[in-house]
Motif scaffolding. Sequence first.
Motif, short mmCIF file in Angstrom:
data_model
loop_
_atom_site.label_atom_id
_atom_site.label_comp_id
_atom_site.label_asym_id
_atom_site.label_seq_id
_atom_site.Cartn_x
_atom_site.Cartn_y
_atom_site.Cartn_z
N LYS B 147 0.82 -1.21 0.00
CA LYS B 147 0.00 0.00 0.00
C LYS B 147 0.85 1.26 0.00
N ALA B 148 2.16 1.08 -0.05
CA ALA B 148 3.03 2.25 0.10
C ALA B 148 3.43 2.85 -1.23
N GLY B 149 2.82 2.40 -2.31
CA GLY B 149 3.15 2.97 -3.61
C GLY B 149 4.48 2.47 -4.13
N THR B 150 5.05 3.25 -5.02
CA THR B 150 6.25 2.78 -5.72
C THR B 150 7.46 2.67 -4.81
N ILE B 151 7.57 3.59 -3.84
CA ILE B 151 8.73 3.53 -2.95
C ILE B 151 8.77 2.17 -2.27
N GLY B 152 7.58 1.73 -1.88
CA GLY B 152 7.48 0.47 -1.17
C GLY B 152 8.06 -0.67 -1.98
N GLN B 153 7.68 -0.74 -3.22
CA GLN B 153 8.12 -1.87 -4.05
C GLN B 153 9.62 -1.84 -4.26
N GLU B 154 10.15 -0.63 -4.42
CA GLU B 154 11.59 -0.54 -4.63
C GLU B 154 12.37 -0.99 -3.40
N THR B 155 11.86 -0.57 -2.24
CA THR B 155 12.63 -0.84 -1.03
C THR B 155 12.38 -2.24 -0.50
N ALA B 156 11.23 -2.78 -0.82
CA ALA B 156 10.85 -4.06 -0.22
C ALA B 156 11.93 -5.12 -0.41
N LYS B 157 12.47 -5.14 -1.61
CA LYS B 157 13.46 -6.17 -1.90
C LYS B 157 14.69 -5.99 -1.00
N ALA B 158 15.13 -4.75 -0.93
CA ALA B 158 16.31 -4.47 -0.12
C ALA B 158 16.05 -4.81 1.34
#
Lengths: 812, 218
Positions: B147-158
Amino acid sequence: MSVRVVLHSPSGSRSFLERGLLLLVMLIFLEGTALTLGAASSPDISAQDNTGGHEHLDDHQGIAGSNDRTNYTYTKKAFPVLSLDYHHIQVPFEISLWVLLASLMKLGFHLIPRLSSIVPESCLLIVVGLLVGGLIKLAGEEVPPVLDSNLFFLCLLPPIILDAGYFLPIRPFMENIGTILMFAVVGTLWNAFFVGGLLYAVCQIEGTYLSQVELLPCLLFGSIISAVDPVAVLAVFEEIHINELLHILVFGESLLNDAVTVVLYHLFEEYSGAGEVTPMDVVLGVICFLIVSLGGIAVGAIYGILAAFTSRFTSHTRVIEPLFMFVYSYMAYLSAEMFHLSGIMALIACGAVMRPYVEANISHKSHTTVKYFLKMWSSVSETLIFIFLGVATVAGPHAWNWTFVSVTVILCLVSRVIGVVGLTFIINKFRIVKLTTKDQFIVAYGGLRGAIAFSLGYLLDKDLFPMRTMFLTAIITEIFFTVFVQGMTIKPLVDLLAVKKKQEAKRSINEEIHTQFLDHLLTGIEDICGHYGHHHWKDKLNRFNKKYIKKCLIAGERYKEPQLIAFYHKMEFKQAIELVESGGGVKLPSAVPSQVSMQNIQPKKLPPPVAERALPQFTKGREEEIRKILRSNLQKTRQRLRSYNRHTLVADPFEDGWNDFLLKKQRLIELEKKMTEMSNYLTVPGAIPDSPTMCRARLASDPNAFYNIKASSDGVPTIQVDLASPQSPDSVNMLNEFSKEGATGQSLGQREGATGLGQREGADRDEDQGLMMKPAGKGEKGEGGNKNPGLMRCLSDPGPSNEDEEDEPFLP
Amino acid sequence: MGASQSARTEHEFQDLADRTGFSLEQIGNLNKRFRQLSKNEETLSRQDLASISALDNNPLRAQIINAFFDKRNLRQNEAGTVQVIGFEEFLMVMSHFRPAAMHITEEEREKLRREKLRFVFNMHDTDSDGTITLEEYRRAVEELLSKAGTIGQETAKAIADAAMLEVASTTRGKMEPDEFYEGITFENFLQILKTFDIETRMHVRFLNMDTATMRCGK
């Protein structure tokens, strides 16, 4: 002598010395002020001739305007080279003396080994206060009324409460808010009436000589003595490291009972004059309580939001950023006090409301400043309060009445125990995590009384309450009893009962993930169950906060950041700093897991890179990554002014340190090339590519792994070198020596060698390597001096290690 | 409802109460909710749960729904999923969220802890092979941040990678570069969340009284 007069004295005395046209002009200019001061005297003159000074001066100032020449010849005297004027500086000087005394005492206690583990600091400070008061009395001086109520409530208390409010652990506080409120409101009411009522009953007994004490003053006394004191609780509970639940229960109670105390105090003080209470008054009292508490919270929240909103715009004047927070909070406290609302609740609300937004807005430096200032002020205030308590004990007139005092102490204990046990019985019906008997004991026993009670007692009007002195004596005794007896025994008791202690573990990323995970999971389960429990409402509130409030109060894009990402960034940032600080990871703390690299968990492994090829790329890729992280986290420090400016800080040390670091590393790489020709010690032993050294060298320390991932996505083959090799202290020491001699960055270039040396197993081999390192280091120095004149500077330069020290507070 | 049927349900409820630890009243409430969700059917399907509008905003929506149809959570020691669940299974899943009793021994606490952590572990371990692999962990974190938008997806992996590294280094210690950490086993999972007081945190307040539909004048 008024301060204004004193302030003018330097220009007065100067007029005797200088005789020039300029001075005449100045004197004429001064005449205006001199006339308004009337018969003002400059202190050095009056000190010199006490008898005629005033006449002379009157003349002097009268004539000064019309004829200066005659004036000078008339009052001509030897110019006082050195004069003493203590009054001039008395007040600030004495304040500084007290603060110095307090700080030195605090310092002293921690220097004496094992003392602070036996006796709580608060007890020692009271003893110091008693001694100081005794000394003043022995010297025949009047003991100053140090613990004046105004001083206490307006200067000493707010820092402590703000510190408590700002660092209030919101999550456990809100999870236990029901229990805390129950203890704070119902518990305090019960204590006040129980103690007050029974005291009155005891006073009526023949033979106690207390029959003149009426019911209302007794109740007033009860309400003063019944409130648990946040200062005392904090002082003792910080030392016993009790688990979070108990800490927040007792501490939360001590904060929130302020509203009850304020209302009861004003109510009984009011009616003691009138002498009669109607049911109407009781209703008014309840309404008053609601207004005082909710009003206090509202005032605090308003100022908190204002502070958060202001901090949105401070990105260009970072130096005054922390000030806003302090001023807004203090204003909140004062505004609440102005309406006799609960100032403590206002401060707590203000601190708690502003914190999440302010922290997102202000720079790391400002945040550190805020943290340090809060801690410094609160600890100095606390120290002063306890010392003053001791001094006030010596100073005050006492009226000791055995019955009254002993009954007070016993009743306080009894009512506290009954109150806690009774209330827990009710509360446990609603709590999911029940309070055990041990918990109840600690909550009851931790109910310490402190300086707030004393100050409230001090405020009582002597004429209205003829027994004020006796009350004060009883209050002091009760404070001493709780702080000394309970405060000193609570630690052994906690150990004895094996009450769960606080876990000092660092929060790991896994725990953070699961905290978030659990929140959503429980919300989901509640929704499936179809009732709206507190997870549901918390979720609603969170989403509202994210959607609207954060947008308004947080500058830039950061408001979008979910908690988990914020946590991750913080962690990443911390590690990046540690990396730079330690010159590329030499001294990574052992708490950071550093033995496993990304390769170990990545399902598809990259082909192991060839050592020789990887060397330059490795440093470059990693450098780029660190740079990226630092840049994104340091909020564009580059844009700041680099020259010294009163309104900004000197160029950012991170940036500076970083540039130095890069520069020196550049040189080092050059140097290294030459060194390779000279000796084989410092470079990776390429000749033995399959030695255990190289295998070790491919292991990455934890923080490196992040960079590794990103780097590998770029298709750059990378190699990670484990520099934190706790198993080989020798190599670390060597590196430290190196970084002292040269730059921190130097070690980055050299660490291959060091790691290779240090990582080998076997103590004998370690020693061998250590010996080998030394000539290598010296050789390098000589080499650098001969071949590269610039390098000499690099090596003799203390390097960015100084700046690194500056950076240190950024790692909380 | 007929008298005989209610007597039968009462008996059933008593039986369920003994097995799941819920009180009769709580079971009554949950049963009411179950019937409401399943539209008075005997069984509940995925669609029924997916239609709860309050779940729409929950990033873990799919995982939560899956958990209800996961055989491992139904105390059957086998992997796989079921299509529909009855009331008993519904209760079984819910019983993972019961709060701890007031006086429990250390062993009971440990057992409870394992049970609750097992539930969370199973939610991460989507292929039920007993380990949470990096892929699975990444997906879990991605969903958490969905639900955190694009930032979420980018950081999730890290974030997942960092977390995995942390697990590997706390549980394995030093690893050779050619070693491979295949994933988090349940024992590892217990170890990394050692300080995470799940037994006092993972619970929902099951109301004793049905406040929504107060049964008055029956």
